[in-house]
Design a protein around this motif. Structure first.
Motif, mmCIF file in Angstrom:
data_model
loop_
_atom_site.group_PDB
_atom_site.id
_atom_site.type_symbol
_atom_site.label_atom_id
_atom_site.label_comp_id
_atom_site.label_asym_id
_atom_site.label_seq_id
_atom_site.Cartn_x
_atom_site.Cartn_y
_atom_site.Cartn_z
ATOM 1 N N MET A 1 -41.907 -55.780 21.417
ATOM 2 C CA MET A 1 -41.104 -56.986 21.539
ATOM 3 C C MET A 1 -39.642 -56.599 21.728
ATOM 4 O O MET A 1 -39.095 -55.776 21.015
ATOM 5 N N ARG A 2 -38.992 -57.198 22.679
ATOM 6 C CA ARG A 2 -37.595 -56.926 22.987
ATOM 7 C C ARG A 2 -36.684 -57.632 21.990
ATOM 8 O O ARG A 2 -36.924 -58.763 21.605
ATOM 9 N N GLU A 3 -35.607 -56.939 21.599
ATOM 10 C CA GLU A 3 -34.623 -57.539 20.711
ATOM 11 C C GLU A 3 -33.605 -58.289 21.559
ATOM 12 O O GLU A 3 -33.279 -57.865 22.650
ATOM 13 N N ARG A 4 -33.096 -59.394 21.033
ATOM 14 C CA ARG A 4 -32.053 -60.143 21.719
ATOM 15 C C ARG A 4 -30.707 -59.552 21.351
ATOM 16 O O ARG A 4 -30.521 -59.031 20.269
ATOM 17 N N PHE A 5 -29.739 -59.646 22.263
ATOM 18 C CA PHE A 5 -28.394 -59.172 21.990
ATOM 19 C C PHE A 5 -27.792 -60.013 20.874
ATOM 20 O O PHE A 5 -27.732 -61.223 20.967
ATOM 21 N N MET A 6 -27.403 -59.348 19.790
ATOM 22 C CA MET A 6 -26.799 -60.027 18.655
ATOM 23 C C MET A 6 -25.642 -59.170 18.160
ATOM 24 O O MET A 6 -25.849 -58.035 17.758
ATOM 25 N N PRO A 7 -24.419 -59.688 18.181
ATOM 26 C CA PRO A 7 -23.281 -58.873 17.789
ATOM 27 C C PRO A 7 -23.095 -58.723 16.282
ATOM 28 O O PRO A 7 -22.018 -58.395 15.825
ATOM 29 N N ASP A 8 -24.143 -58.914 15.492
ATOM 30 C CA ASP A 8 -24.080 -58.690 14.056
ATOM 31 C C ASP A 8 -23.697 -57.227 13.820
ATOM 32 O O ASP A 8 -24.288 -56.324 14.402
ATOM 33 N N ARG A 9 -22.727 -56.981 12.957
ATOM 34 C CA ARG A 9 -22.174 -55.638 12.787
ATOM 35 C C ARG A 9 -23.214 -54.603 12.344
ATOM 36 O O ARG A 9 -23.290 -53.513 12.899
ATOM 37 N N GLN A 10 -24.019 -54.933 11.359
ATOM 38 C CA GLN A 10 -24.999 -53.972 10.867
ATOM 39 C C GLN A 10 -26.030 -53.650 11.941
ATOM 40 O O GLN A 10 -26.370 -52.496 12.177
ATOM 41 N N LYS A 11 -26.517 -54.673 12.605
ATOM 42 C CA LYS A 11 -27.506 -54.465 13.661
ATOM 43 C C LYS A 11 -26.893 -53.667 14.810
ATOM 44 O O LYS A 11 -27.527 -52.764 15.359
ATOM 45 N N LYS A 12 -25.645 -53.960 15.140
ATOM 46 C CA LYS A 12 -24.953 -53.241 16.206
ATOM 47 C C LYS A 12 -24.843 -51.759 15.857
ATOM 48 O O LYS A 12 -25.104 -50.893 16.687
ATOM 49 N N GLU A 13 -24.461 -51.457 14.631
ATOM 50 C CA GLU A 13 -24.334 -50.063 14.207
ATOM 51 C C GLU A 13 -25.682 -49.344 14.258
ATOM 52 O O GLU A 13 -25.752 -48.188 14.673
ATOM 53 N N GLN A 14 -26.741 -50.026 13.846
ATOM 54 C CA GLN A 14 -28.074 -49.418 13.886
ATOM 55 C C GLN A 14 -28.504 -49.138 15.327
ATOM 56 O O GLN A 14 -29.048 -48.076 15.628
ATOM 57 N N LEU A 15 -28.269 -50.098 16.212
ATOM 58 C CA LEU A 15 -28.635 -49.918 17.620
ATOM 59 C C LEU A 15 -27.821 -48.801 18.256
ATOM 60 O O LEU A 15 -28.356 -47.987 19.007
ATOM 61 N N GLU A 16 -26.519 -48.759 17.945
ATOM 62 C CA GLU A 16 -25.676 -47.706 18.500
ATOM 63 C C GLU A 16 -26.169 -46.333 18.044
ATOM 64 O O GLU A 16 -26.240 -45.399 18.845
ATOM 65 N N ALA A 17 -26.519 -46.205 16.763
ATOM 66 C CA ALA A 17 -27.018 -44.927 16.240
ATOM 67 C C ALA A 17 -28.305 -44.522 16.953
ATOM 68 O O ALA A 17 -28.482 -43.355 17.323
ATOM 69 N N LYS A 18 -29.189 -45.481 17.174
ATOM 70 C CA LYS A 18 -30.458 -45.214 17.852
ATOM 71 C C LYS A 18 -30.211 -44.758 19.289
ATOM 72 O O LYS A 18 -30.808 -43.776 19.754
ATOM 73 N N ILE A 19 -29.306 -45.417 19.980
ATOM 74 C CA ILE A 19 -29.011 -45.090 21.375
ATOM 75 C C ILE A 19 -28.313 -43.734 21.467
ATOM 76 O O ILE A 19 -28.639 -42.908 22.320
ATOM 77 N N ILE A 20 -27.358 -43.477 20.586
ATOM 78 C CA ILE A 20 -26.645 -42.193 20.589
ATOM 79 C C ILE A 20 -27.623 -41.050 20.346
ATOM 80 O O ILE A 20 -27.605 -40.040 21.060
ATOM 81 N N ALA A 21 -28.472 -41.193 19.341
ATOM 82 C CA ALA A 21 -29.443 -40.136 19.032
ATOM 83 C C ALA A 21 -30.354 -39.874 20.220
ATOM 84 O O ALA A 21 -30.642 -38.716 20.562
ATOM 85 N N HIS A 22 -30.799 -40.937 20.882
ATOM 86 C CA HIS A 22 -31.690 -40.772 22.040
ATOM 87 C C HIS A 22 -30.946 -40.078 23.186
ATOM 88 O O HIS A 22 -31.516 -39.215 23.872
ATOM 89 N N ALA A 23 -29.682 -40.428 23.388
ATOM 90 C CA ALA A 23 -28.890 -39.798 24.459
ATOM 91 C C ALA A 23 -28.654 -38.320 24.174
ATOM 92 O O ALA A 23 -28.678 -37.492 25.082
ATOM 93 N N TRP A 24 -28.418 -37.970 22.923
ATOM 94 C CA TRP A 24 -28.219 -36.567 22.562
ATOM 95 C C TRP A 24 -29.482 -35.749 22.802
ATOM 96 O O TRP A 24 -29.418 -34.591 23.167
ATOM 97 N N LYS A 25 -30.628 -36.367 22.557
ATOM 98 C CA LYS A 25 -31.905 -35.654 22.660
ATOM 99 C C LYS A 25 -32.445 -35.628 24.092
ATOM 100 O O LYS A 25 -33.177 -34.714 24.452
ATOM 101 N N ASN A 26 -32.086 -36.614 24.895
ATOM 102 C CA ASN A 26 -32.688 -36.790 26.206
ATOM 103 C C ASN A 26 -31.604 -36.854 27.287
ATOM 104 O O ASN A 26 -31.020 -37.913 27.516
ATOM 105 N N PRO A 27 -31.344 -35.747 27.994
ATOM 106 C CA PRO A 27 -30.289 -35.721 29.009
ATOM 107 C C PRO A 27 -30.459 -36.755 30.124
ATOM 108 O O PRO A 27 -29.471 -37.301 30.617
ATOM 109 N N SER A 28 -31.677 -37.044 30.522
ATOM 110 C CA SER A 28 -31.862 -38.034 31.592
ATOM 111 C C SER A 28 -31.512 -39.440 31.104
ATOM 112 O O SER A 28 -30.966 -40.246 31.861
ATOM 113 N N PHE A 29 -31.812 -39.721 29.837
ATOM 114 C CA PHE A 29 -31.412 -41.013 29.286
ATOM 115 C C PHE A 29 -29.890 -41.093 29.187
ATOM 116 O O PHE A 29 -29.289 -42.125 29.497
#
Length: 109
Positions: A1-29
């Motif tokens: 299920m896709r998450e909707r864009f929500m600028p809630d600070r805690q959710k934003k920080e969690q999403l950013e951490a998830k995206i950063i970690a994936h980018a560090w691990k996966n050069p094509s991403f």
């Protein structure tokens, strides 16, 4: 299920951490994130509305990236100290505009 864009600070920080970690691990991403952030976010399960502008900037050694957030309402009525407390995260998350000018004076809204 896709998450909707929500600028809630805690959710934003969690999403950013998830995206950063994936980018560090996966050069094509990481490359996709830098070239087409909307598609990269969607790949991570986050649908961001078209009206929301997305910018992804990669920090480099010996560089400094500064992001200026939008101003809160009624800044002209606040002291520099009050604004510095707000800018440092001393409140105003999910606070209505009517409360913003009173939050630092400890008034109930």
């Amino acid at each position: 299920m896709r998450e909707r864009f929500m600028p809630d600070r805690q959710k934003k920080e969690q999403l950013e951490a998830k995206i950063i970690a994936h980018a560090w691990k996966n050069p094509s991403f990481k490359e996709k994130l830098l070239k087409n952030p909307r598609a990269a976010f969607k790949e991570m399960g986050l649908d961001i509305p078209e009206e929301v502008q997305i910018k992804v900037i990669e920090d480099k050694p010996n560089s400094y990236t500064f992001v200026l957030p939008p101003a809160v309402a009624h800044t002209e009525e606040m002291s520099t100290q009050e604004l510095e407390r707000i800018a440092a995260g001393a409140g105003l998350l999910s606070v209505g505009e009517d409360c913003q000018k009173h939050i630092l004076s400890q008034r109930d809204c």
